[in-house]
Design a protein around this motif. Sequence first.
Motif, PDB file in Angstrom:
ATOM      1  N   GLY A 143       0.780  -1.229   0.000  1.00 17.52           N
ATOM      2  CA  GLY A 143       0.000   0.000   0.000  1.00 17.52           C
ATOM      3  C   GLY A 143       0.810   1.277   0.000  1.00 17.52           C
ATOM      4  N   LEU A 144       2.116   1.170  -0.074  1.00 17.01           N
ATOM      5  CA  LEU A 144       2.970   2.366  -0.076  1.00 17.01           C
ATOM      6  C   LEU A 144       2.876   3.097  -1.407  1.00 17.01           C
ATOM      7  CD1 LEU A 144       6.034   0.689   1.630  1.00 17.01           C
ATOM      8  CD2 LEU A 144       4.554   2.432   2.676  1.00 17.01           C
ATOM      9  N   GLN A 145       3.129   4.388  -1.371  1.00 13.50           N
ATOM     10  CA  GLN A 145       3.111   5.210  -2.577  1.00 13.50           C
ATOM     11  C   GLN A 145       4.480   5.838  -2.794  1.00 13.50           C
ATOM     12  OE1 GLN A 145       0.285   5.230  -4.479  1.00 13.50           O
ATOM     13  NE2 GLN A 145      -0.499   3.799  -2.922  1.00 13.50           N
ATOM     14  N   ASN A 146       4.791   6.108  -4.045  1.00 15.54           N
ATOM     15  CA  ASN A 146       6.058   6.764  -4.358  1.00 15.54           C
ATOM     16  C   ASN A 146       6.156   8.101  -3.627  1.00 15.54           C
ATOM     17  OD1 ASN A 146       6.852   4.709  -6.099  1.00 15.54           O
ATOM     18  ND2 ASN A 146       6.021   5.724  -7.921  1.00 15.54           N
ATOM     19  N   GLY A 147       7.304   8.359  -3.049  1.00 20.31           N
ATOM     20  CA  GLY A 147       7.531   9.594  -2.322  1.00 20.31           C
ATOM     21  C   GLY A 147       7.241   9.491  -0.845  1.00 20.31           C
ATOM     22  N   GLU A 148       6.537   8.431  -0.412  1.00 25.66           N
ATOM     23  CA  GLU A 148       6.279   8.252   1.005  1.00 25.66           C
ATOM     24  C   GLU A 148       7.537   7.755   1.719  1.00 25.66           C
ATOM     25  OE1 GLU A 148       1.511   7.206   1.347  1.00 25.66           O
ATOM     26  OE2 GLU A 148       2.976   5.578   1.523  1.00 25.66           O
ATOM     27  N   ILE A 149       7.527   7.944   3.023  1.00 28.02           N
ATOM     28  CA  ILE A 149       8.617   7.441   3.849  1.00 28.02           C
ATOM     29  C   ILE A 149       8.201   6.104   4.459  1.00 28.02           C
ATOM     30  CG2 ILE A 149      10.093   7.897   5.850  1.00 28.02           C
ATOM     31  CD1 ILE A 149      10.559   9.736   3.431  1.00 28.02           C
ATOM     32  N   VAL A 150       9.114   5.143   4.456  1.00 22.88           N
ATOM     33  CA  VAL A 150       8.843   3.835   5.052  1.00 22.88           C
ATOM     34  C   VAL A 150       9.917   3.541   6.096  1.00 22.88           C
ATOM     35  CG1 VAL A 150      10.158   2.593   3.264  1.00 22.88           C
ATOM     36  CG2 VAL A 150       8.379   1.394   4.573  1.00 22.88           C
ATOM     37  N   TYR A 151       9.497   2.920   7.176  1.00 22.10           N
ATOM     38  CA  TYR A 151      10.397   2.548   8.264  1.00 22.10           C
ATOM     39  C   TYR A 151      10.522   1.031   8.269  1.00 22.10           C
ATOM     40  CZ  TYR A 151      12.206   2.027  13.046  1.00 22.10           C
ATOM     41  OH  TYR A 151      12.965   1.713  14.150  1.00 22.10           O
ATOM     42  N   ILE A 152      11.754   0.553   8.197  1.00 26.68           N
ATOM     43  CA  ILE A 152      11.999  -0.885   8.122  1.00 26.68           C
ATOM     44  C   ILE A 152      12.654  -1.361   9.415  1.00 26.68           C
ATOM     45  CG2 ILE A 152      13.314  -2.695   6.942  1.00 26.68           C
ATOM     46  CD1 ILE A 152      12.902  -1.186   4.338  1.00 26.68           C
ATOM     47  N   SER A 153      12.187  -2.500   9.892  1.00 29.28           N
ATOM     48  CA  SER A 153      12.743  -3.084  11.120  1.00 29.28           C
ATOM     49  C   SER A 153      12.557  -4.603  11.098  1.00 29.28           C
ATOM     50  CB  SER A 153      12.045  -2.507  12.360  1.00 29.28           C
ATOM     51  OG  SER A 153      10.667  -2.816  12.347  1.00 29.28           O
ATOM     52  N   GLY A 154      13.343  -5.298  11.933  1.00 29.94           N
ATOM     53  CA  GLY A 154      13.169  -6.736  12.122  1.00 29.94           C
ATOM     54  C   GLY A 154      13.700  -7.619  11.030  1.00 29.94           C
ATOM     55  N   VAL A 155      14.538  -7.088  10.139  1.00 25.26           N
ATOM     56  CA  VAL A 155      15.072  -7.889   9.035  1.00 25.26           C
ATOM     57  C   VAL A 155      16.229  -8.762   9.540  1.00 25.26           C
ATOM     58  CG1 VAL A 155      16.294  -7.802   6.820  1.00 25.26           C
ATOM     59  CG2 VAL A 155      14.379  -6.230   7.270  1.00 25.26           C
ATOM     60  N   SER A 156      16.239 -10.030   9.121  1.00 26.93           N
ATOM     61  CA  SER A 156      17.369 -10.936   9.415  1.00 26.93           C
ATOM     62  C   SER A 156      18.248 -11.036   8.177  1.00 26.93           C
ATOM     63  CB  SER A 156      16.860 -12.335   9.790  1.00 26.93           C
ATOM     64  OG  SER A 156      16.111 -12.306  10.967  1.00 26.93           O
ATOM     65  N   GLY A 157      19.526 -11.059   8.391  1.00 22.39           N
ATOM     66  CA  GLY A 157      20.476 -11.123   7.282  1.00 22.39           C
ATOM     67  C   GLY A 157      20.897  -9.734   6.881  1.00 22.39           C
ATOM     68  N   THR A 177       9.583  -5.985   8.717  1.00 22.88           N
ATOM     69  CA  THR A 177       8.333  -5.293   8.395  1.00 22.88           C
ATOM     70  C   THR A 177       8.629  -3.933   7.791  1.00 22.88           C
ATOM     71  OG1 THR A 177       8.184  -4.343  10.624  1.00 22.88           O
ATOM     72  CG2 THR A 177       7.016  -6.425  10.235  1.00 22.88           C
ATOM     73  N   ALA A 178       7.665  -3.468   6.997  1.00 22.53           N
ATOM     74  CA  ALA A 178       7.734  -2.137   6.394  1.00 22.53           C
ATOM     75  C   ALA A 178       6.543  -1.327   6.903  1.00 22.53           C
ATOM     76  CB  ALA A 178       7.706  -2.244   4.882  1.00 22.53           C
ATOM     77  N   GLN A 179       6.807  -0.249   7.608  1.00 22.44           N
ATOM     78  CA  GLN A 179       5.743   0.579   8.184  1.00 22.44           C
ATOM     79  C   GLN A 179       5.749   1.961   7.544  1.00 22.44           C
ATOM     80  OE1 GLN A 179       3.182   0.148  10.901  1.00 22.44           O
ATOM     81  NE2 GLN A 179       2.663   1.834   9.507  1.00 22.44           N
ATOM     82  N   CYS A 180       4.609   2.330   6.976  1.00 25.46           N
ATOM     83  CA  CYS A 180       4.499   3.651   6.361  1.00 25.46           C
ATOM     84  C   CYS A 180       4.624   4.747   7.408  1.00 25.46           C
ATOM     85  CB  CYS A 180       3.175   3.779   5.625  1.00 25.46           C
ATOM     86  SG  CYS A 180       1.720   3.699   6.699  1.00 25.46           S
ATOM     87  N   ARG A 181       5.133   5.897   6.977  1.00 24.82           N
ATOM     88  CA  ARG A 181       5.176   7.083   7.831  1.00 24.82           C
ATOM     89  C   ARG A 181       4.650   8.266   7.023  1.00 24.82           C
ATOM     90  NH1 ARG A 181      10.427   6.567  11.911  1.00 24.82           N
ATOM     91  NH2 ARG A 181       9.282   5.269  13.397  1.00 24.82           N
ATOM     92  N   ALA A 182       3.325   8.214   6.855  1.00 24.04           N
ATOM     93  CA  ALA A 182       2.640   9.226   6.053  1.00 24.04           C
ATOM     94  C   ALA A 182       1.255   9.441   6.642  1.00 24.04           C
ATOM     95  CB  ALA A 182       2.546   8.764   4.601  1.00 24.04           C
ATOM     96  N   GLU A 183       0.458  10.290   6.005  1.00 26.22           N
ATOM     97  CA  GLU A 183      -0.906  10.533   6.481  1.00 26.22           C
ATOM     98  C   GLU A 183      -1.692   9.227   6.487  1.00 26.22           C
ATOM     99  OE1 GLU A 183      -4.714  13.496   5.586  1.00 26.22           O
ATOM    100  OE2 GLU A 183      -3.148  13.228   4.068  1.00 26.22           O
ATOM    101  N   GLY A 184      -2.370   8.961   7.577  1.00 25.73           N
ATOM    102  CA  GLY A 184      -3.122   7.719   7.704  1.00 25.73           C
ATOM    103  C   GLY A 184      -2.337   6.610   8.359  1.00 25.73           C
ATOM    104  N   CYS A 185      -1.082   6.855   8.684  1.00 28.44           N
ATOM    105  CA  CYS A 185      -0.220   5.869   9.341  1.00 28.44           C
ATOM    106  C   CYS A 185      -0.069   6.234  10.822  1.00 28.44           C
ATOM    107  CB  CYS A 185       1.149   5.845   8.661  1.00 28.44           C
ATOM    108  SG  CYS A 185       1.056   5.512   6.879  1.00 28.44           S
ATOM    109  N   PRO A 186       0.437   5.330  11.644  1.00 34.76           N
ATOM    110  CA  PRO A 186       0.611   5.640  13.069  1.00 34.76           C
ATOM    111  C   PRO A 186       1.505   6.843  13.323  1.00 34.76           C
ATOM    112  CG  PRO A 186       0.753   3.284  12.712  1.00 34.76           C
ATOM    113  CD  PRO A 186       0.740   3.904  11.370  1.00 34.76           C
TER     114      PRO A 186
END
Length: 531
Positions: A242-256, A293-302
């Motif tokens: 559901g992410l859109q171009n230009g939005e900011i995404v926060y990534i966490s919990g990746v292994s490797g 996980t990838a968590q949006c950081r835009a309008e409508g996000c936490p």
Amino acid sequence: MTIERKPGGHGLRRPVSKLAALLRRGSADTSGAAAVFVAVALLLLAPLTLGLIDVYLSTTQRGQLQDALDTATLYVARSTETDADKIKAMGYGVLAANLNLPPDQRIVDYNFALVDGRKVVASASITPPGFAPAVWEQNNLQANSEVVRNSVNLEVAVVLDTTGSMSGQIGNLRTAAKDLVDLVVQDVQAPYYSKVALVPYAAGVQIPSAYRDTVRGAPREATAITKATKTSPVVITSADHGLQNGEIVYISGVSGMTELNNKEFEVAGRTADTFQLKGVNGSGYKTYSKGGTAQCRAEGCPSQRFTAASGASVLFNATNCATERTGAEAYTEAPPSTAKVGFHYAGSESNTKCSSGEIEPLTSSKSVLKTKIESLVSDGSTAGHIGLAWGWYMISPEWQGVWTGSSQPAAYSAPETMKVLVLMTDGAFNTHYCKGVNSKDGFGSSNVRINCNATNGSSFSQAYKLCDNIKAKGITIYTVGFNIGSDKTATDFVKACATSPQHVYLPSGGTALKDAFKAIGQEISRLRISK
């Protein structure tokens, strides 16, 4: 109401004058036989004649008593009084004023009572006329009356300014609002109900958790990452992200490929199930193993990352509040199933917060309303248009799908139903939004305002449109401009928003504020029983 005085005790003049004429004629006759005849006639006829006078007077005065009692009962029924002692005293005062008794007669018993919350039942009795000799016993004259008090179902939304500028007057506001509740919400809720909804507002309107996702939509959740490439740029696979171009995404919990963890990236080259991390070269990263996980950081996000008016990059978290909605339904009562309201984002600065108390849907519980009022605090800036909109939503039948049970508003076409909105403000509406953040042309320092102007324009301009649309639905609006003094913009608005000049109050000082709310409560109660 004009109360007519009824004459009483004067109907005996004609019978008495006839009796006097008879006596004069008898006394003028000098013959002995005539004298005897007159004496016997007087002995027999005088009590009978005087008795007939008593009968005549009793009939006349019983009618006068009934008229006076009917007038008093109607007067009580048209009042807003519910206290038993005050109702009785009020009825007696009107009864006595309309019943003009001779000096030898008096009211010996009376009662006025409110039955089932809508019917005034009255009775009264007076001593009988005592013109004739006491050769027979006469009962007190009695009358009864009953008037059904006209009424309507009542739904009132009270919209209260709890911004920081109310800090010195919040105690007076609490008292005034509780007094209003006492006047409007009746103790008896059948056959007609009276309900109040509360909408405290500051920078926004705080929504209880039970309704939050319904009216705003649930915040966009983090999506699971299943792949990350060691390319330039890195490509992330995450189904239906559901992410859109230009939005900011926060990534966490990746292994490797742990180099991605706990960082923000700009989204580019998105597809339904993949997106690129703009400008990120992953050729030197470890190989992706699993998870993340990838968590949006835009309008409508936490949380939302935005560029402030100062040019700084700022991260604000979503609050429990709602802001204005945009688009075609911005100034309508359309339900949230048609158009959601906006999220609200705030930082640690006081003027960005939404510290107003939670809204309370329509209820007839005085204790619930007063507890909510007593907990009100003052903080934050002023988004009066948002409070106004939510006052409308609370009593709009279009929102029946949100408010449940006894909190559901009636249809506009419901018989014997009246809807009222009371808007209180202490000054300028200075807060409006772009993407759920205080806009560039809004209030506060440049570090807490987003770098875009309000999507819908100023708070005042939005409030004017809402007022017009609310009144077009037949809702009565009272406005209270508290301590606005020479603020022409605020004064012009409260005058224009109200249903009429008689619905505008401009109190100055805490005592006047309480008096204004009391006057509004009394007026609403009068309207309720005169419709």
